[in-house]
Design an enzyme around this catalytic site. Structure first.
Site, PDB file in Angstrom:
ATOM      1  CG  HIS A 121      -1.445   1.027   1.459  1.00 39.81           C
ATOM      2  ND1 HIS A 121      -1.754   2.587   1.492  1.00 39.81           N
ATOM      3  CD2 HIS A 121      -3.084   0.818   1.090  1.00 39.81           C
ATOM      4  CE1 HIS A 121      -2.639   2.820   1.754  1.00 39.81           C
ATOM      5  NE2 HIS A 121      -3.912   2.766   1.149  1.00 39.81           N
ATOM      6  CB  CYS A 362      -3.895   3.524  -1.457  1.00 39.72           C
ATOM      7  SG  CYS A 362      -4.524   4.637  -1.266  1.00 39.72           S
TER       8      CYS A 362
END
Length: 404
Positions: A121, A362
């Protein structure tokens, strides 16, 4: 017996309608829903105990302090930390990662290496890039394969005496891949590197034992574990937490203050400056109580059943491609329809009352690897049903017919 119907009754939001349709909530990897038992704890706190903690001699302050510290003990038990003071309350996973990254500014040099993985992420990429810019250290990346798995031979080749830090997520938020963190931790420790595990996506499905893993740091967020937003946990080994400097200055994290010198409080308060999210911490403990009552082994088994059912059903749709096909994954399916942008699919599904996530999640490097703009991500929780998956499959077919 795993009674999903009875479990669903604990979640008020699951009875609402969206766009005139019964809500089908498949965005659990972003935020899980909150059971009434946890909502009641939040209401009870603000109705009966609301006060600042650790400072007041009055009854409300003492009661709030006791509840907050009891929650810390619940987290210690859940994660099997050796000491209660190894449990640091944070505002979430990102806060915990940044706290550790800030501390290592004082440890690293320009000759050191940091290793992250291609499955991370952004919150487990950007802080380390910033750390490298500050210290001159080199950032190296464990590559992935088409199945969405990390290539362990490449990881081993990256390790050296210069490796000081290794940061890997336990589970990929974009693909659901469960990474071999036990092996990664073991090999990293062989060269003397510290390891931080991002457990945000793992903790809703797997109950981690930080002592058995031998992780140096482990981070997670309450809002993915049926708790409130704005609160999380950083577990750190006592030796590391004592070595790192405070992340923020302010009240609570100090022992003595003068204009000439300040000394810092002992763990865990050294890293908990200012008034914390007291209610959030207490509710975090209540959320773990709720999930442990159901049982993580039961949750994992049921969600694996949902994953298999959904995978088989979606693969019957011509032109649908699933990204992330590791044999070891949690209940997450990222997919695209050939020639159709994922945002358009998600928009139509929303009109049908189906909540999914679209975009790069993300995790833009993963999308770049597959050369796609993003995916449609359906992520399941223990309160979801096969009937809801049937609704999703029908919705995807409808989207395909409308957009082709």
């Amino acid at each position: 017996m795993f009674d999903v119907k009875n479990i669903r009754n604990d979640f008020p939001i699951l009875s609402r309608k969206v766009n005139g349709k019964p809500l089908v909530y498949f965005d659990n990897a972003a935020t899980s829903q909150t059971p009434q038992q946890v909502i009641d704890i939040i209401v009870d706190y603000y109705s009966n105990y609301n006060a600042n903690i650790h400072r007041g001699v009055h009854t409300l302050s003492q009661e709030a302090t006791d509840l907050y510290e009891q929650a810390r003990q619940k987290l210690q038990t859940h994660f099997n930390a050796k000491h209660t003071h190894e449990i640091i309350f944070t505002s979430g996973t990102t806060h915990g990662i940044n706290l550790v990254a800030h501390g290592f500014q004082h440890v690293l040099t320009k000759d050191d290496d940091i290793i992250v993985s291609a499955l991370e992420h952004h919150s487990n990429i950007v802080p380390w890039q910033m750390l490298c810019e500050e210290t001159g250290a080199t950032l190296k990346v464990i590559p992935m394969n088409q199945e969405g798995e990390l290539i362990m031979s490449k990881f081993e080749a990256l390790l050296s005496k210069n490796t000081k830090l290794v940061f890997v997520n336990h589970v990929s938020n974009a693909l659901g891949t469960v990474n071999p963190i036990e092996y990664i931790i073991e090999k990293s420790h062989e060269v003397g590197a510290a390891v931080l595990i991002d457990g945000a996506q793992a903790c809703p499905h797997i109950k981690p034992d930080v002592q058995a893993l031998d992780a140096d740091f482990y981070v997670a967020s309450a809002h993915k574990l049926c708790g409130p937003t704005g609160v999380g946990v950083l577990y750190g080994k006592e030796a590391w937490l004592k070595k790192l400097p405070p992340y923020q200055g302010g009240g609570e994290m100090i022992a003595e203050v003068s204009f000439e010198k300040t000394t810092y409080a002992d763990l865990p308060h050294k890293f908990e400056a200012g008034t914390p999210n007291i209610c959030g911490g207490i509710a975090f403990g209540a959320a773990l109580d709720y999930m442990n009552t159901i049982g993580f082994k039961s949750i994992e088994a049921y969600e694996h059943e949902l994953l298999n059912y959904a995978t088989k059903a979606l693969m019957t749709i011509e032109g649908l491609k699933i990204y992330g096909t590791s044999k070891h994954k949690t209940a997450v399916i990222s997919f695209n329809l050939e020639g159709i942008h994922p945002y358009d699919v998600g928009t139509i599904l929303d009109k049908l009352g189906i909540a999914v996530r679209t975009g790069h999640h993300c995790a833009q490097p993963i999308m770049d690897y597959y050369k796609i703009p993003g995916t449609v991500r359906a992520s399941f929780s223990f309160y979801n049903t096969k009937e809801e998956i049937d609704t999703l499959v029908s919705g995807v077919k409808k989207a395909k017919n409308m957009l082709s």
